[in-house]
Motif scaffolding. Structure first.
Motif, PDB file in Angstrom:
ATOM      1  N   ILE A   6      11.713   4.609   1.438  1.00  0.00           N
ATOM      2  CA  ILE A   6      10.469   5.192   1.936  1.00  0.00           C
ATOM      3  C   ILE A   6       9.758   5.942   0.815  1.00  0.00           C
ATOM      4  O   ILE A   6       8.533   5.874   0.682  1.00  0.00           O
ATOM      5  CB  ILE A   6      10.735   6.138   3.124  1.00  0.00           C
ATOM      6  CG1 ILE A   6      11.304   5.353   4.308  1.00  0.00           C
ATOM      7  CG2 ILE A   6       9.458   6.863   3.530  1.00  0.00           C
ATOM      8  CD1 ILE A   6      10.333   4.416   4.983  1.00  0.00           C
ATOM      9  N   GLY A   7      10.529   6.657   0.007  1.00  0.00           N
ATOM     10  CA  GLY A   7       9.935   7.368  -1.122  1.00  0.00           C
ATOM     11  C   GLY A   7       9.189   6.434  -2.062  1.00  0.00           C
ATOM     12  O   GLY A   7       8.085   6.748  -2.535  1.00  0.00           O
ATOM     13  N   GLN A   8       9.766   5.283  -2.313  1.00  0.00           N
ATOM     14  CA  GLN A   8       9.120   4.304  -3.195  1.00  0.00           C
ATOM     15  C   GLN A   8       7.842   3.750  -2.582  1.00  0.00           C
ATOM     16  O   GLN A   8       6.842   3.560  -3.273  1.00  0.00           O
ATOM     17  CB  GLN A   8      10.103   3.188  -3.513  1.00  0.00           C
ATOM     18  CG  GLN A   8      11.253   3.617  -4.411  1.00  0.00           C
ATOM     19  CD  GLN A   8      12.447   2.706  -4.337  1.00  0.00           C
ATOM     20  OE1 GLN A   8      12.416   1.652  -3.701  1.00  0.00           O
ATOM     21  NE2 GLN A   8      13.545   3.106  -4.974  1.00  0.00           N
ATOM     22  N   LEU A   9       7.871   3.493  -1.274  1.00  0.00           N
ATOM     23  CA  LEU A   9       6.667   3.010  -0.599  1.00  0.00           C
ATOM     24  C   LEU A   9       5.560   4.061  -0.643  1.00  0.00           C
ATOM     25  O   LEU A   9       4.403   3.742  -0.953  1.00  0.00           O
ATOM     26  CB  LEU A   9       6.992   2.659   0.860  1.00  0.00           C
ATOM     27  CG  LEU A   9       5.789   2.293   1.746  1.00  0.00           C
ATOM     28  CD1 LEU A   9       5.050   1.078   1.202  1.00  0.00           C
ATOM     29  CD2 LEU A   9       6.230   2.082   3.187  1.00  0.00           C
ATOM     30  N   ILE A  10       5.908   5.300  -0.348  1.00  0.00           N
ATOM     31  CA  ILE A  10       4.909   6.366  -0.367  1.00  0.00           C
ATOM     32  C   ILE A  10       4.346   6.555  -1.762  1.00  0.00           C
ATOM     33  O   ILE A  10       3.137   6.746  -1.942  1.00  0.00           O
ATOM     34  CB  ILE A  10       5.508   7.672   0.179  1.00  0.00           C
ATOM     35  CG1 ILE A  10       5.759   7.532   1.692  1.00  0.00           C
ATOM     36  CG2 ILE A  10       4.586   8.866  -0.099  1.00  0.00           C
ATOM     37  CD1 ILE A  10       6.469   8.703   2.318  1.00  0.00           C
ATOM     38  N   SER A  11       5.201   6.467  -2.775  1.00  0.00           N
ATOM     39  CA  SER A  11       4.739   6.593  -4.155  1.00  0.00           C
ATOM     40  C   SER A  11       3.673   5.541  -4.464  1.00  0.00           C
ATOM     41  O   SER A  11       2.670   5.827  -5.133  1.00  0.00           O
ATOM     42  CB  SER A  11       5.924   6.456  -5.118  1.00  0.00           C
ATOM     43  OG  SER A  11       5.521   6.722  -6.439  1.00  0.00           O
ATOM     44  N   PHE A  12       3.866   4.335  -3.954  1.00  0.00           N
ATOM     45  CA  PHE A  12       2.856   3.290  -4.130  1.00  0.00           C
ATOM     46  C   PHE A  12       1.581   3.621  -3.353  1.00  0.00           C
ATOM     47  O   PHE A  12       0.467   3.531  -3.883  1.00  0.00           O
ATOM     48  CB  PHE A  12       3.403   1.940  -3.675  1.00  0.00           C
ATOM     49  CG  PHE A  12       2.342   0.903  -3.441  1.00  0.00           C
ATOM     50  CD1 PHE A  12       1.666   0.323  -4.504  1.00  0.00           C
ATOM     51  CD2 PHE A  12       1.991   0.524  -2.142  1.00  0.00           C
ATOM     52  CE1 PHE A  12       0.672  -0.627  -4.296  1.00  0.00           C
ATOM     53  CE2 PHE A  12       1.001  -0.419  -1.913  1.00  0.00           C
ATOM     54  CZ  PHE A  12       0.334  -0.992  -2.994  1.00  0.00           C
ATOM     55  N   LEU A  13       1.733   4.027  -2.099  1.00  0.00           N
ATOM     56  CA  LEU A  13       0.563   4.242  -1.242  1.00  0.00           C
ATOM     57  C   LEU A  13      -0.329   5.374  -1.737  1.00  0.00           C
ATOM     58  O   LEU A  13      -1.541   5.364  -1.492  1.00  0.00           O
ATOM     59  CB  LEU A  13       1.004   4.522   0.199  1.00  0.00           C
ATOM     60  CG  LEU A  13       1.558   3.325   0.972  1.00  0.00           C
ATOM     61  CD1 LEU A  13       2.114   3.775   2.318  1.00  0.00           C
ATOM     62  CD2 LEU A  13       0.477   2.265   1.165  1.00  0.00           C
ATOM     63  N   VAL A  14       0.249   6.374  -2.398  1.00  0.00           N
ATOM     64  CA  VAL A  14      -0.567   7.498  -2.885  1.00  0.00           C
ATOM     65  C   VAL A  14      -1.114   7.245  -4.287  1.00  0.00           C
ATOM     66  O   VAL A  14      -1.843   8.076  -4.818  1.00  0.00           O
ATOM     67  CB  VAL A  14       0.226   8.826  -2.863  1.00  0.00           C
ATOM     68  CG1 VAL A  14       0.727   9.120  -1.467  1.00  0.00           C
ATOM     69  CG2 VAL A  14       1.375   8.814  -3.864  1.00  0.00           C
ATOM     70  N   SER A  15      -0.785   6.102  -4.860  1.00  0.00           N
ATOM     71  CA  SER A  15      -1.213   5.794  -6.224  1.00  0.00           C
ATOM     72  C   SER A  15      -2.530   5.032  -6.233  1.00  0.00           C
ATOM     73  O   SER A  15      -3.002   4.535  -5.200  1.00  0.00           O
ATOM     74  CB  SER A  15      -0.146   4.962  -6.936  1.00  0.00           C
ATOM     75  OG  SER A  15      -0.151   3.624  -6.436  1.00  0.00           O
ATOM     76  N   ASP A  16      -3.109   4.907  -7.411  1.00  0.00           N
ATOM     77  CA  ASP A  16      -4.359   4.157  -7.565  1.00  0.00           C
ATOM     78  C   ASP A  16      -4.173   2.681  -7.252  1.00  0.00           C
ATOM     79  O   ASP A  16      -5.147   1.987  -6.931  1.00  0.00           O
ATOM     80  CB  ASP A  16      -4.889   4.320  -8.994  1.00  0.00           C
ATOM     81  CG  ASP A  16      -5.369   5.735  -9.283  1.00  0.00           C
ATOM     82  OD1 ASP A  16      -5.619   6.482  -8.309  1.00  0.00           O
ATOM     83  OD2 ASP A  16      -5.476   6.099 -10.464  1.00  0.00           O
ATOM     84  N   ALA A  17      -2.938   2.190  -7.329  1.00  0.00           N
ATOM     85  CA  ALA A  17      -2.681   0.780  -7.024  1.00  0.00           C
ATOM     86  C   ALA A  17      -2.973   0.450  -5.565  1.00  0.00           C
ATOM     87  O   ALA A  17      -3.171  -0.717  -5.212  1.00  0.00           O
ATOM     88  CB  ALA A  17      -1.231   0.426  -7.355  1.00  0.00           C
ATOM     89  N   ALA A  18      -3.009   1.483  -4.706  1.00  0.00           N
ATOM     90  CA  ALA A  18      -3.278   1.274  -3.276  1.00  0.00           C
ATOM     91  C   ALA A  18      -4.646   1.826  -2.882  1.00  0.00           C
ATOM     92  O   ALA A  18      -4.865   2.214  -1.738  1.00  0.00           O
ATOM     93  CB  ALA A  18      -2.191   1.946  -2.442  1.00  0.00           C
ATOM     94  N   SER A  19      -5.578   1.824  -3.814  1.00  0.00           N
ATOM     95  CA  SER A  19      -6.866   2.491  -3.598  1.00  0.00           C
ATOM     96  C   SER A  19      -7.736   1.851  -2.523  1.00  0.00           C
ATOM     97  O   SER A  19      -8.728   2.446  -2.099  1.00  0.00           O
ATOM     98  CB  SER A  19      -7.654   2.545  -4.917  1.00  0.00           C
ATOM     99  OG  SER A  19      -7.925   1.240  -5.394  1.00  0.00           O
ATOM    100  N   PHE A  20      -7.395   0.648  -2.054  1.00  0.00           N
ATOM    101  CA  PHE A  20      -8.174  -0.015  -1.010  1.00  0.00           C
ATOM    102  C   PHE A  20      -7.429  -0.021   0.327  1.00  0.00           C
ATOM    103  O   PHE A  20      -7.800  -0.728   1.252  1.00  0.00           O
ATOM    104  CB  PHE A  20      -8.528  -1.453  -1.427  1.00  0.00           C
ATOM    105  CG  PHE A  20      -9.686  -2.044  -0.671  1.00  0.00           C
ATOM    106  CD1 PHE A  20     -10.915  -1.404  -0.618  1.00  0.00           C
ATOM    107  CD2 PHE A  20      -9.551  -3.250   0.000  1.00  0.00           C
ATOM    108  CE1 PHE A  20     -11.992  -1.953   0.077  1.00  0.00           C
ATOM    109  CE2 PHE A  20     -10.621  -3.812   0.702  1.00  0.00           C
ATOM    110  CZ  PHE A  20     -11.841  -3.159   0.742  1.00  0.00           C
ATOM    111  N   ILE A  21      -6.381   0.796   0.432  1.00  0.00           N
ATOM    112  CA  ILE A  21      -5.575   0.839   1.654  1.00  0.00           C
ATOM    113  C   ILE A  21      -5.803   2.166   2.368  1.00  0.00           C
ATOM    114  O   ILE A  21      -5.498   3.231   1.827  1.00  0.00           O
ATOM    115  CB  ILE A  21      -4.076   0.670   1.347  1.00  0.00           C
ATOM    116  CG1 ILE A  21      -3.817  -0.672   0.655  1.00  0.00           C
ATOM    117  CG2 ILE A  21      -3.254   0.763   2.632  1.00  0.00           C
ATOM    118  CD1 ILE A  21      -2.383  -0.855   0.188  1.00  0.00           C
TER     119      ILE A  21
END
Length: 245
Positions: free
Chosen positions: A215-230
């Motif tokens: 879950i930590g890894q998923l959240i790290s992605f979601l709060v990053s610029d890589a997920a800027s359209f989500i």
């Protein structure tokens, strides 16, 4: 690895389980992390292990949330990441439910989440990211989980409306809904013994419990610029358990 250097994050319920694992992951990726929770000793010990900042607070008390926002504002002014994770699970049939148990679960899971988000909105930088921790129980009809499930269904509704309201500031709001994970909450709900965990695993197509770090890894992605359209999305992370109706 995700680059979160220069980002400031606040995680509620950060002393164990998913909150702790998320703090560890965000710190590993460069973020400065504040963790909070009701137990002062537990929060301070976890912060020392993580190299995080400890700010004890009870998310069921609006006065504590107001104090927390003031403390964070004094330390950093603004934040970039808000992970609202603090929650509790208590089991009861609808017939045997008490007002005391109802209030205990709703006050932390829904009221605490709602007002933590509400009070921290002015402290969010434009372009910030918010993660609300929901549960796979919001997608299932499991006996004795009615109060808990109702609180998590409500969190997902709040998430979607917040995503719309905050979109003009480019603030993204998403929820993560864990299924059966090997965390402290299982011990508190009496689900930690081997036979019960074997029973739970039997209903999970991937045949295991989740690890908090996932879950930590998923959240790290979601709060990053890589997920800027989500934004406005619920991420169900349950090993396929919800597929077994």
């Amino acid at each position: 690895m995700t680059n979160l250097k220069g980002k400031v994050a606040l995680i509620t319920g950060g002393n164990s389980g998913i909150g702790y694992a998320t703090a560890k992951e965000l710190i590993a990726n460069g973020a400065e992390v504040i963790i909070t929770g009701r137990r002062k000793d537990a929060i301070e010990n976890a912060a020392a292990e993580l190299n995080a900042i400890a700010l004890p607070a009870d998310q069921t008390k609006l006065a504590d949330i107001n104090t927390l926002t003031a403390e964070v504002a004094a330390l950093f002014g603004k934040i970039d990441i808000l992970v609202v994770n603090a929650g509790i699970s208590k089991l009861t049939t609808i017939e045997n439910a008490t007002e005391e148990l109802f209030d205990e679960v709703i006050n932390l899971n829904l009221k605490g989440t709602y007002f933590t988000l509400s009070k921290f909105i002015p402290l969010l930088n434009d372009g910030a990211s918010v993660i609300l921790i929901s549960s796979s129980s919001a997608s299932k009809s499991i006996p004795q989980t009615s109060i808990y499930a109702a609180s998590k269904v409500a969190i997902n509704a709040v998430m979607k409306i917040a995503a719309v309201e905050l979109a003009p500031r480019k603030i993204r709001v998403n929820s993560v809904s864990p299924g059966p994970f090997a965390t402290e909450i299982m011990k508190k709900t009496g689900l930690a013994d081997a036979r019960m965990q074997d029973f739970i695993r039997a209903g999970v197509p991937l045949d295991r419990l989740g690890h908090p770090a996932e879950i930590g890894q998923l959240i790290s992605f979601l709060v990053s610029d890589a997920a800027s359209f989500i934004t406005g999305a619920e991420y169900l992370v349950d090993g396929g358990q919800s597929l077994n109706k």
